[in-house]
Write an enzyme that holds these catalytic residues in place. Structure first.
Site, short mmCIF file in Angstrom:
data_model
loop_
_atom_site.label_atom_id
_atom_site.label_comp_id
_atom_site.label_asym_id
_atom_site.label_seq_id
_atom_site.Cartn_x
_atom_site.Cartn_y
_atom_site.Cartn_z
NE ARG A 197 7.75 58.76 10.52
CZ ARG A 197 7.16 58.90 11.70
NH1 ARG A 197 6.65 60.06 12.05
NH2 ARG A 197 7.08 57.90 12.53
CB THR A 247 9.12 56.75 18.80
OG1 THR A 247 8.48 56.93 17.54
CG2 THR A 247 8.24 57.32 19.91
CG HIS A 250 4.67 65.23 16.68
ND1 HIS A 250 4.20 63.94 16.73
CD2 HIS A 250 3.97 65.85 15.69
CE1 HIS A 250 3.23 63.79 15.83
NE2 HIS A 250 3.08 64.94 15.19
P1 CMP Z 1 5.08 61.47 18.97
O1 CMP Z 1 5.78 61.40 17.65
O2 CMP Z 1 4.71 62.84 19.45
O3 CMP Z 1 3.74 60.59 18.90
C1 CMP Z 1 3.17 60.01 20.06
C2 CMP Z 1 4.02 60.20 21.28
O4 CMP Z 1 3.69 59.39 22.38
C3 CMP Z 1 5.45 59.85 20.97
O5 CMP Z 1 6.01 60.80 20.08
C4 CMP Z 1 6.04 59.79 22.36
O6 CMP Z 1 6.39 61.07 22.84
C5 CMP Z 1 4.86 59.30 23.21
N1 CMP Z 1 5.02 57.95 23.72
C6 CMP Z 1 5.13 57.63 25.01
N2 CMP Z 1 5.23 56.31 25.16
C7 CMP Z 1 5.19 55.77 23.94
C8 CMP Z 1 5.26 54.42 23.45
N3 CMP Z 1 5.38 53.37 24.26
N4 CMP Z 1 5.17 54.24 22.11
C9 CMP Z 1 5.03 55.30 21.26
N5 CMP Z 1 4.96 56.59 21.69
C10 CMP Z 1 5.04 56.82 23.01
#
Ligand code: CMP
Length: 139
Positions: free
Chosen positions: A86, A92, A116
């Protein structure tokens, strides 16, 4: 030795030929890539993987994106793997990610954010078994 986390190199990154560059960063950061495969999820598989987000507004777009092109799924091992990954992934939303993180350097948007990583040891175990059998993981 250490603990494990599940990593996905997402379609925006495989499209731009960034698999090797991301893997080099992972190895330089001290991870061992103890399992890895490239595959393309279909829509149903993406929906199952992201089931915890099914009530979120971004769920449909996310599942469409994650099944739009190949991904590379991997099991990473190092001491404190979940937190360490992380750290080097960054926030994110790449707009909030620290300098030098994978998302700061490569992500295109909050959705197309290149990688991810599992958010807890419990979810790491669930996500690893979603993609891999124990036989495919060679530590
Ligand atoms: P990931 O760590 O794969 O987990 C959920 C995924 O949703 C995140 O990364 C993003 O790619 C996607 N995502 C799109 N919009 C949002 C948002 N508003 N908040 C969090 N994740 C989002």
């Amino acid at each position: 030795a250490g603990t494990r986390t599940l990593s996905i190199i997402k379609p925006d990154a495989t499209r731009r030929n960034l698999t090797g560059e991301i893997n080099a960063r992972l190895e330089k950061a001290g991870f061992r890539i103890i399992a890895q495969k490239r595959l393309r999820m279909d829509r149903a598989m993406a929906e199952k993987f992201y089931d915890v987000h099914k009530e979120r507004s971004f769920f449909n777009d996310l599942c469409a994106f994650m099944s739009s092109d190949p991904i590379v799924v991997q099991v990473l091992e190092c001491p404190g793997a979940v937190l360490r990954y992380r750290d080097i992934m960054g926030a994110t939303n790449p707009a909030n990610a620290q300098e030098g993180t994978i998302r700061k350097d490569f992500a295109e948007s909050i959705e197309a954010n290149s990688v991810h990583g599992s958010d807890s040891d419990e979810n790491a175990a669930r996500e690893i078994s979603f993609f891999f059998s124990e036989m495919e993981i060679v530590g």
